[in-house]
Design a protein around this motif. Structure first.
Motif, PDB file in Angstrom:
ATOM      1  N   TYR A  11       0.840  -1.265   0.071  1.00 11.63           N
ATOM      2  CA  TYR A  11      -0.100  -0.053   0.066  1.00 11.63           C
ATOM      3  C   TYR A  11       0.822   1.158  -0.007  1.00 11.63           C
ATOM      4  O   TYR A  11       0.463   2.251  -0.812  1.00 11.63           O
ATOM      5  N   GLU A  12       1.898   1.162   0.916  1.00 11.14           N
ATOM      6  CA  GLU A  12       2.536   2.494   0.813  1.00 11.14           C
ATOM      7  C   GLU A  12       3.271   2.592  -0.262  1.00 11.14           C
ATOM      8  O   GLU A  12       3.739   3.992  -0.759  1.00 11.14           O
ATOM      9  N   ASP A  25       1.803   3.051   9.338  1.00  8.96           N
ATOM     10  CA  ASP A  25       2.574   3.998  10.029  1.00  8.96           C
ATOM     11  C   ASP A  25       1.559   5.198  10.406  1.00  8.96           C
ATOM     12  O   ASP A  25       1.435   6.060  11.452  1.00  8.96           O
ATOM     13  N   GLN A  26       1.409   5.765   9.045  1.00  7.51           N
ATOM     14  CA  GLN A  26       0.549   6.753   8.787  1.00  7.51           C
ATOM     15  C   GLN A  26      -0.247   6.617   7.557  1.00  7.51           C
ATOM     16  O   GLN A  26      -0.086   6.114   6.714  1.00  7.51           O
ATOM     17  N   VAL A  38      -6.247  -2.770   4.321  1.00  7.14           N
ATOM     18  CA  VAL A  38      -5.234  -2.994   4.453  1.00  7.14           C
ATOM     19  C   VAL A  38      -4.750  -4.221   5.614  1.00  7.14           C
ATOM     20  O   VAL A  38      -5.163  -4.256   6.767  1.00  7.14           O
ATOM     21  N   VAL A  39      -3.659  -5.078   5.059  1.00  6.56           N
ATOM     22  CA  VAL A  39      -3.130  -6.133   6.032  1.00  6.56           C
ATOM     23  C   VAL A  39      -2.052  -5.692   6.511  1.00  6.56           C
ATOM     24  O   VAL A  39      -1.015  -5.338   5.976  1.00  6.56           O
ATOM     25  N   GLY A  40      -1.972  -5.592   7.862  1.00  7.36           N
ATOM     26  CA  GLY A  40      -0.985  -5.124   8.653  1.00  7.36           C
ATOM     27  C   GLY A  40      -1.221  -3.410   9.010  1.00  7.36           C
ATOM     28  O   GLY A  40      -2.020  -2.780   8.430  1.00  7.36           O
ATOM     29  N   ARG A  41      -0.741  -2.896   9.983  1.00  5.19           N
ATOM     30  CA  ARG A  41      -1.015  -1.595  10.633  1.00  5.19           C
ATOM     31  C   ARG A  41      -0.193  -0.757   9.801  1.00  5.19           C
ATOM     32  O   ARG A  41       1.121  -0.622   9.649  1.00  5.19           O
TER      33      ARG A  41
END
Length: 545
Positions: free
Chosen positions: A130-131, A153-154, A148-151
């Protein structure tokens, strides 16, 4: 089960039920307490039963329904091997929703084209992916949510759609009890495949794609399933090989699959095969070459318990085949197919001994022949186009929203592969190369047109022509010929900049490993690139002749 297909029948006949759903076949029909999936991240691994996978898929079906998706809608999936990508596909399938698998190696341009073209309303994406592609999200009309899979950061302030957390949604969702009554022709999955010009095309398959893979998969893996079978492949679960040569057929056979979301390395492959007692693996030739190149020997491979090893995507070669047999202790079964019609030709060395270097024979249920440019069969030993009889359950339903392209692929009762081959007296097929300009590199089919368009998006590029050149590791490597814009000068720095330009916008494996700056491209009178002349230039420059 009858839809596994009877491999022992004297006269093979397809068993195609009136109602068929991939999710139901893969998890609902299995013993819920049996092991289905092992996710190995290196330092940790998690185990999931068929019941747990089924539950998670039903919860994800609820998530999709809550977002307003209905049968026939599309959802993009850009997640590495693991429970999340599996639950996403199965949750969509049981809801009648069509999945669009996307490689985790894609850049934003490659993602945006496939999402726009398919009309996907939701994107399920791993956080690092995604990033990397976030800047392109706003260019996808009709996109309603990104899961989104996973957290993260921003979050980007400019993101025009809602960003949701996969595990939070699934954990809070109720299990859906719905299983849409899909038939074998009901839309299930769109897998994009590259051509020689323009953007990639979406090959649409129905739910029958799973049952059509069973004869080839079971034959290549020596009459799978056998007691204790465990399957693994390093192939991306975004391609037809990773999904339907291994993942879904293995689950449908009631066998566990090992998932490895991290990057392939030869030592990691040995670790996975040994640790999980893998009995059936699909490992592309490039990966096998890498394993051989670092010096893996019998001692290093002593814990491996393979009983069947499949490979495909490019020619294996006698030397590599001999290394596998002596080091891994198993013969390699090769198989051949395309995204539009997969697993049509292959070998099963436990049943017959094909001539060394051949592709093997047609798998049960498939009629394969070689045709000349006039559509007539060629004689034994002569080269013709490999064509598969149409009307087969494994045949794609068509290119998404491109009926004219479908007509160019399927006509006069045959699916035309664009690959050339010959046969011998024993009925073995021998691969003779491409009839068009698709590049076969490390098991990936790469269309030059998409790379050329990407290069042309750089300010300093006026024209670009892309070909494949022989490569000892990958089979072929991407070689770009570039005409610079007026006022621009060639340099090593610019060469590296153009490589990065492609790598970041398309996929890592698509970037040109060689770039040659030239004054003009050889063109036909109608302005088409003369790729044969580019190949001659590459041969002359690199001493490949």
């Amino acid at each position: 089960m009858s839809w596994w297909q009877d491999l022992e029948a004297e006269h093979f006949e397809w068993a195609v039920p009136e109602q068929f759903n991939i999710a139901h076949a893969c998890v609902d029909e299995q013993n819920p307490d049996d092991l289905a999936l092992v996710v190995d991240t290196g330092g940790h691994w998690a185990r999931y039963t068929f019941g747990e996978v089924a539950t998670m898929s039903r919860k994800f079906a609820t998530v999709l329904a809550d977002l307003g998706l209905v049968s026939g809608d599309r959802v993009g999936v850009m997640v590495p091997q693991g429970i999340e990508v599996l639950a996403t596909h199965l949750g969509a399938f049981r809801s009648g929703i069509v999945t669009v698998p996307l490689s985790v190696k894609f850049g934003s341009d490659a993602l945006v084209h496939r999402m726009r073209d398919s009309g996907a309303k939701v994107l399920v994406v791993e956080k690092d992916c995604y990033e990397r592609v976030a800047d392109g999200i706003g260019d996808i009309p009709g996109l309603e949510a990104v899961i989104v899979v996973g957290r993260l950061d921003q979050l980007s302030d400019s993101t025009p759609v809602q960003i949701l957390d996969f595990h939070s949604l699934v954990d809070d969702a109720a299990e859906s009890s719905e299983l849409v009554a899909t038939g074998p022709d009901s839309h299930a999955i769109i897998i994009y495949t590259s051509g020689t010009t323009g953007n990639p095309k979406g090959a649409l398959h129905g739910h029958r794609i799973l049952l059509a893979h069973m004869p080839g998969m079971r034959t290549a893996f020596d009459n799978a399933p056998q007691l204790g079978d465990v399957f693994w492949t390093p192939a991306d679960w975004a391609w037809i090989g990773g999904l339907f040569d291994v993942l879904f057929p293995a689950l449908a056979l009631g066998c566990p699959v090992v998932a490895t979301p991290d990057k392939f390395t030869p030592s990691r492959a040995v670790e996975i095969l040994s640790r999980h007692k893998v009995t059936g693996a699909f490992i592309p030739p490039t990966a096998l070459k890498q394993m051989r190149s670092i010096g893996i020997d019998k001692t290093a491979a002593r814990g491996i318990q393979l009983r069947a090893l499949g490979t495909g995507g490019e020619a294996l070669g006698e030397a590599l085949q001999a290394w596998v047999a002596s080091t891994l202790g198993v013969d390699v079964n090769e198989f051949y197919g395309q995204t539009e019609m997969n697993l049509t030709i292959g070998t099963s060395r436990s049943k017959w001994s094909p001539a060394s270097g051949s592709m093997g024979r047609a798998f049960p249920g498939f009629e394969v022949t070689l045709l000349d440019p006039l559509g007539e069969p060629v004689e034994i030993g002569e080269v013709g186009e490999i064509c598969v009889k149409a009307g087969n359950p494994g045949q794609f339903l068509g290119y998404w929203n491109q009926p004219s392209k479908t007509d160019e692929k399927v006509y006069d009762g045959w699916i035309h592969t664009g690959d050339l081959g010959r046969t011998d007296d024993a009925g073995n097929f021998w691969y003779q190369g491409r009839a068009d300009d698709v590049i076969s590199s490390a098991g990936y089919r790469i269309g030059p047109g998409e790379i050329e368009e990407c290069l042309l998006s750089h300010d300093e590029v006026a024209m670009a022509g892309v070909i494949g050149v022989p490569d000892p590791l990958r089979g072929e490597a991407v070689h770009a010929f570039v005409v610079l814009s007026e006022g621009s000068n060639s340099s090593e720095e610019l060469r590296q900049e153009l490589q990065t330009h492609v790598k970041s916008r398309l996929a890592f494996y698509q970037y040109p490993r060689e770039i040659t700056f030239i004054d003009s491209l050889p063109l036909t009178t109608t302005g088409k690139i003369l790729r044969r002349e580019l190949r001659a230039l590459a041969t002359s420059a690199n001493g490949l002749g």
